[in-house]
Design an enzyme around this catalytic site. Structure first.
Site, PDB file in Angstrom:
ATOM      1  N   SER A 577       0.844  -1.188   0.000  1.00 34.09           N
ATOM      2  CA  SER A 577       0.000   0.000   0.000  1.00 34.09           C
ATOM      3  C   SER A 577       0.887   1.247   0.000  1.00 34.09           C
ATOM      4  CB  SER A 577      -0.963  -0.037   1.184  1.00 34.09           C
ATOM      5  OG  SER A 577      -1.954   0.950   1.066  1.00 34.09           O
ATOM      6  N   ASP A 652      -9.106  -5.038  -5.615  1.00 31.17           N
ATOM      7  CA  ASP A 652      -8.673  -3.959  -4.729  1.00 31.17           C
ATOM      8  C   ASP A 652      -9.534  -2.715  -4.934  1.00 31.17           C
ATOM      9  OD1 ASP A 652      -7.285  -2.076  -3.201  1.00 31.17           O
ATOM     10  OD2 ASP A 652      -5.335  -2.910  -3.726  1.00 31.17           O
ATOM     11  N   HIS A 684      -7.639  -5.312  -1.129  1.00 26.59           N
ATOM     12  CA  HIS A 684      -6.376  -4.587  -0.961  1.00 26.59           C
ATOM     13  C   HIS A 684      -5.302  -5.421  -0.276  1.00 26.59           C
ATOM     14  CE1 HIS A 684      -3.724  -1.235  -0.865  1.00 26.59           C
ATOM     15  NE2 HIS A 684      -3.795  -1.039   0.442  1.00 26.59           N
TER      16      HIS A 684
END
Length: 706
Positions: A577, A652, A684
């Site tokens: 991320s 995601d 995600h």
């Protein structure tokens, strides 16, 4: 002599048997299951001097002072009272000293312990979401199919909204859970009203996600407002239980501003709410009249050159209902302020270069405030008592570590749940006068017989020398200081994170210990922009994400390169991320240093990230074109030299796959060879047992190329 040799062999075999190497399954699956420290089940205060917990499938009460125990209710007795076949004691709360609230998948059961009877049961339908129980009103408010409902103790259901669907969402969290928002239903103190968010996202473009697991791939779009584009519109409705009517607060224009931190006045006549402009640099605390929805007044405002981020609703005084407490970073650090309902600042209660991380409560006369905070050390979280009048602060938690407290009803005691570098978990009762009372629970160390690399904290400085930076270094097992070792840097680096502290194992991930067992040094550093270090430290990254963070991470690299046992030619980096974004930054801004990188779910271009988070830290793309250009990772691909792999979840909804696709396309254009792997069905993060597959892939990439 033969006996001595035999004894030596036996002792050697015992030592080997007691020392395990961390396997990948241990590191990934075990961390959340069999290698997770045990904890106390169902620990709650019942009265000011007694607490309860689930022990051997029964509800057991303990006297905090004497330690005397008694069984209040067995699972068999509970099954008989409720006419349920419970196999284990379920989740519970205390409604009152003698009334238990039992939560099951489809119902709320209220049990009278003194009378050993079921007072009432509220049944909720399958598919109900965002359930909110009111013990005062004896009802449950919930969301189904984007509409708000309430069901009472007679199991009569009332539908409050009817317009849900086609872009309209009622009663659910809004603004993508930013600004401290975690729900969308707010029941008033006396349960005469239900306030709720209504979100209109019909103006937000459908973002195309595809379910590839169907017989024919199916289009499964989501609403995803990207930076600089159309944002959803939110209003707050107030439903009156008695009349069945709803009034919407007249929050005005622009319609795309943010409504956060909803709080009811004790008399239910007003709602107080923090309202933030879309630019997120101007907050107003506004008061509204519940009867007609009109704005009564603005109590105060906060502005900043960077951003204002209200995270906590106001808390009304129980001694004087014309006063309230507010946790804010007005002076650069999270502290507790006292205001009256005219908006006059009466007092700043806590002060100094430290953060109050939670308000636990006050004593009966509100002369003493109890908080969690970082007064002693930004790597710790401790419990404190603050004299409201003088601000004098007394630490109540005695041991170094991360402490979280729960006050007893009359604030005589605190339950202190904590862990520390070498403490997997403990629960203690302490007096609010600062004296230890008793230990409730001490967890065994689930990795006590594992051979783990040495884990130590390091303190560095930012390049300009203005701030301390804290890092964690894990050495390989069987470390030999005369050898050279490769390094894997694990990075996140984004706001609202702190990866290095004085919690158990200094918050190391077991995967880092696994890599240490494979002969790697594991290193992590918290850079500017991360949590619990004050506003200046956090907001330094504004409008240029990744730049100062990378500079700080390179201070960590400089430290590593100063160590004689670090192989300067074998340094790798991995993050997910924001950490994936940082991996790309490090690989392409410093290609001469990093040989291998694995970027998971990386943000590549902040103009493709959502509004609430993205615009707070970067402003709109049209307002900050230089910043967006500099932080766009495709702009730096030409510098790439090492081996790089991107990994992305196909479903995601947080960092959409478009980021990786655009990065890969630019790599092709630049003639740069990179590797890529996609995880079908995963959003995600890759969770569950599939995560072992993920970390096998990540680890193997370092084994192969580092």
């Amino acid at each position: 002599m033969k006996r001595l040799v035999l004894l030596f062999l036996i002792l050697s075999q015992i030592a080997v048997a007691q020392t395990k190497q961390m396997s990948l399954e241990d590191a990934v699956w075990g961390r959340y299951t069999y290698l997770r420290p045990e904890s106390v089940s169902g620990l709650n205060w019942r009265t000011d001097g007694t607490y309860t917990q689930v022990d051997e499938n029964a509800l057991v009460e303990t006297d905090a002072k004497s330690g005397n125990k008694q069984t209040l209710l067995t699972v068999a007795q509970l099954s008989e009272i409720t006419n349920r076949d419970f196999t284990r004691f379920p989740y519970y709360e205390w409604n009152s000293e003698n009334e238990l609230l039992i939560r099951t998948q489809q119902s709320y059961l209220v049990v009278d312990l003194a009378k050993t009877q079921l007072n009432y049961e509220i049944i909720v339908p399958e598919g109900a979401e965002d359930l909110n129980f009111s013990k005062t009103g004896k009802f449950v408010a919930y969301v189904q199919n984007n509409n708000l409902f309430v069901v009472d103790a007679q199991n009569k259901t009332t539908q409050i909204t009817t317009d849900g669907g086609n872009g309209i969402v009622n009663g659910k969290t809004v603004h993508r859970n930013e600004f401290g928002i975690s729900g969308g239903i707010y029941i008033s103190p006396k349960a005469n009203f239900i306030a709720f968010y209504r979100k209109d996202e019909s103006m937000v473009k459908d973002y195309p996600l595809v379910d590839f697991m169907a017989r024919e791939a199916e289009y499964t779009p989501v609403k995803y407002p990207m930076a600089g584009m159309a944002s959803h519109h939110v209003t707050l409705g107030v439903y009156t239980i008695a009349s069945g009517k709803t009034v919407f607060l007249k929050t005005g224009e622009p319609l795309d501003h943010f409504l956060t931190n909803v709080a009811w006045s004790p008399d239910e006549k007003n709602i107080y709410m923090a309202e933030l402009n879309r630019e997120q640099n101007h907050m107003q605390l506004n008061c509204y009249d519940v009867a007609n929805g009109e704005r009564v007044k603005t109590l105060f405002e906060e502005t900043a050159d960077t951003y204002v981020e209200p995270l906590y609703p106001i808390q009304f005084s129980k001694v004087n209902t014309g006063e309230f407490y507010y946790l804010s970073r007005q002076d650069g650090w999270f502290h507790v302020y006292k205001y009256n309902t005219n908006g006059d600042l009466l007092q700043q209660i806590t002060k100094g270069e430290w953060e109050v991380t939670a308000i636990l409560g006050f004593d009966e006369k509100e002369k003493q405030l109890f908080v969690e905070g970082t007064l002693d050390d930004p790597l710790q979280n401790n419990l404190y008592k603050v004299d409201v009048k003088s601000g004098a602060t007394t630490r109540l938690s005695s041991d170094e570590g991360i402490h979280h407290g729960t006050l007893s009803p009359n604030t005589t005691y605190l339950i202190d749940s904590w862990n520390a570098t070498s403490v997997p978990g403990k629960v203690d009762v302490v007096s609010t006068k600062g004296k230890p009372v008793r230990n409730v629970f001490t967890a065994n160390d689930p990795v006590a017989d594992y051979d783990l690399g040495e884990n130590k904290l390091v303190t560095l400085k930012t390049k300009d020398g203005n701030y301390d930076l804290y890092g964690r270094l894990i050495l390989p097992t069987h470390f030999d200081p005369t050898k050279k070792y490769p390094v894997v840097v694990y990075v996140y680096g984004g706001p609202h994170s702190q990866l290095v502290d004085k919690s158990w194992h200094n918050q190391a991930r077991w995967w880092q210990y696994y890599m240490a067992s494979q002969g790697y040094i594991a290193f992590t550093l918290d850079n500017r922009g991360t949590s619990n270090r004050g506003r200046s430290f956090e907001t330094a990254i504004h409008r240029q994400l990744g730049v100062l963070e990378t500079e700080d991470q390179m201070q960590g690299i400089e430290f590593l390169l100063s160590l004689p046992y670090v192989d300067a030619d074998r340094i790798g980096v991995h993050g997910w991320s924001y950490g994936g974004f940082m991996t790309l930054n490090l690989m392409t801004r410093h290609p001469e240093v990093f040989k291998v990188g694995v970027a998971g779910g990386p943000v590549v271009d902040w103009s493709m990230y959502e509004i609430m988070y993205g615009e707070r830290y970067m402003d709109m793309p049209q307002e900050n074109p230089e910043g967006y250009g500099e932080t766009n990772m495709t702009s730096h691909i030409k510098n790439l030299q090492g081996k790089l792999m991107l990994i992305h979840g196909v479903q995601d909804e947080t960092v959409v796959m478009q980021h990786s696709m655009k990065y890969l396309r630019e790599c092709v254009k630049e003639g740069k060879q990179v590797d890529f792997f996609a995880y079908p069905i995963h959003p995600h993060n890759v969770r569950g047992k599939d995560r072992i597959h993920l970390m096998q892939k990540v680890s193997q990439y370092f084994f192969d190329y580092l």
